[in-house]
Design a protein around this motif. Structure first.
Motif, short mmCIF file in Angstrom:
data_model
loop_
_atom_site.label_atom_id
_atom_site.label_comp_id
_atom_site.label_asym_id
_atom_site.label_seq_id
_atom_site.Cartn_x
_atom_site.Cartn_y
_atom_site.Cartn_z
N ALA A 124 0.83 -1.21 0.00
CA ALA A 124 0.00 0.00 0.00
C ALA A 124 0.87 1.25 0.00
O ALA A 124 0.57 2.24 -0.70
N ALA A 125 1.96 1.24 0.77
CA ALA A 125 2.84 2.41 0.84
C ALA A 125 3.49 2.69 -0.51
O ALA A 125 3.54 3.85 -0.96
N VAL A 126 3.99 1.67 -1.18
CA VAL A 126 4.62 1.86 -2.49
C VAL A 126 3.58 2.34 -3.51
O VAL A 126 3.84 3.25 -4.31
N ALA A 127 2.40 1.74 -3.49
CA ALA A 127 1.35 2.14 -4.44
C ALA A 127 0.97 3.60 -4.25
O ALA A 127 0.82 4.35 -5.22
N ALA A 128 0.79 4.01 -3.00
CA ALA A 128 0.36 5.39 -2.73
C ALA A 128 1.47 6.40 -2.96
O ALA A 128 1.27 7.42 -3.64
N ILE A 129 2.66 6.14 -2.41
CA ILE A 129 3.73 7.13 -2.43
C ILE A 129 4.43 7.19 -3.77
O ILE A 129 4.74 8.27 -4.28
N ALA A 130 4.69 6.04 -4.38
CA ALA A 130 5.44 6.02 -5.64
C ALA A 130 4.55 6.17 -6.87
O ALA A 130 5.00 6.70 -7.89
#
Length: 334
Positions: A124-130
């Motif tokens: 979720a963090a990679v999808a949202a931030i990147a």
């Protein structure tokens, strides 16, 4: 969380965002997915202060996912030494090679979940931030912010589903990556486990935990179980200014890392003449490592010059053991 609260949080983030080497400034184009993924893996169970210089060193050595994927396992494991939780390093290697083989990171949360070592939070963090995808990003800091804001008093484990429901309602479509990082920063720097700085929190006006008069009591603390205690034996084999080192089995504790040779750890104290003993804590147990001298090498390994012992990539446990033995040697020689 009301839309106005999300806006207040983003406005606060625009003014006070932490400057971290894996981030882009608020409102800027997203950072390299490689940087986001790498930092999130490194930050699992490890502080920002510890990770920051190690992250810089790692990307200086392997500036792209392709470069990391091409690196020998031993070199990556050596670079990871001292960061702990060594299964992360093995997953790091496997994931880098899979991403390199497919030509880059997939942008969707569901596809990211299929990569080695990417659980719900990291994906979720990679999808949202990147990639700017609207994903519900919940780490321990974020969960604590939500629990306090919504007045959830159960432990984080007991209220996991409730927290996710509220987090989903909180997450905006616009700037989801900045919102996720704003929540992380809020939990890490203001809404701390102890002594939260409520007077400077942008969400304090509507925080139910603060309104209760005892924000530190939200969420409830999970009772910790007493960790079992184990014993281990490490052989100190020294010859001509060098120490005999081996590599631990790929699977299991400290898998693939350089180590002093010795049998697997157990419940009984080794019946050998010990030169020294050190204590070390792992997540699920504590260990007393007993160090004994031996003349001949054990197992497959190599002679590591003592003057270059720091270059061996010893994990903290064995670096501590080696340091203890070398200090003892200096004392006896004095």
């Amino acid at each position: 969380m009301p839309a106005s609260a999300a806006k207040q949080l983003l406005d606060h983030y625009d003014r006070h965002a932490r400057a971290l080497p894996w981030r882009s400034p608020p409102g800027s184009p997203p950072p390299d997915p490689y940087f986001v993924w790498l930092s999130e893996v490194m930050l699992q169970q490890t502080t920002v202060a510890t990770v920051t210089p190690r992250f810089r060193r790692l990307i200086e050595r392997w500036p792209t996912i392709d470069a990391l994927a091409a690196a020998p396992d031993e070199e990556v494991l050596m670079e990871w030494a001292g960061l702990g939780y060594y299964a992360r390093a093995r997953n790091l290697i496997a994931c880098a090679r899979e991403v390199a083989a497919r030509g880059g990171f997939p942008p969707s949360e569901s596809e990211l979940r299929k990569l080695p070592g990417l659980g719900a939070y990291t994906a979720a963090a990679v999808a949202a931030i990147a990639f700017g995808a609207r994903a519900v990003v919940i780490d321990t800091n974020v969960a604590r912010v939500i629990a306090r804001y919504r007045g959830i008093k159960q432990t984080l484990q007991e209220s996991r589903d409730d927290i996710r429901k509220h987090a989903d309602a909180m997450t905006p479509t616009d700037r989801p990556g900045d919102f996720a990082q704003a929540m992380m920063d809020l939990g890490a720097t203001i809404c701390r486990p102890r002594r939260p700085a409520c007077s400077i929190c942008p969400l304090s006006a509507d925080c139910l935990a603060l309104a209760s008069g005892a924000p530190e009591e939200f969420p409830a603390t999970k009772l910790k179980r007493e960790r079992p205690h184990r014993h281990g034996l490490a052989w100190w084999i020294e010859r001509d200014g060098a120490i005999w080192l081996v590599r631990r089995p790929a699977r299991g504790m400290l898998g693939g890392m350089a180590a002093l040779p010795g049998p697997e750890w157990g419940d009984d104290v080794p019946t050998v003449q010990r030169q020294a003993s050190i204590s070390h804590g792992f997540t699920h147990f504590t260990l007393e490592l007993h160090i004994a001298r031996r003349a001949e090498p054990v197992g497959e390994g190599w002679w590591q010059p003592i003057d270059h012992l720091a270059e061996a990539g010893l994990p903290t446990l064995y670096a501590k053991a080696a340091g203890t033995m070398l200090e003892r040697k200096e004392v006896l020689a004095a």
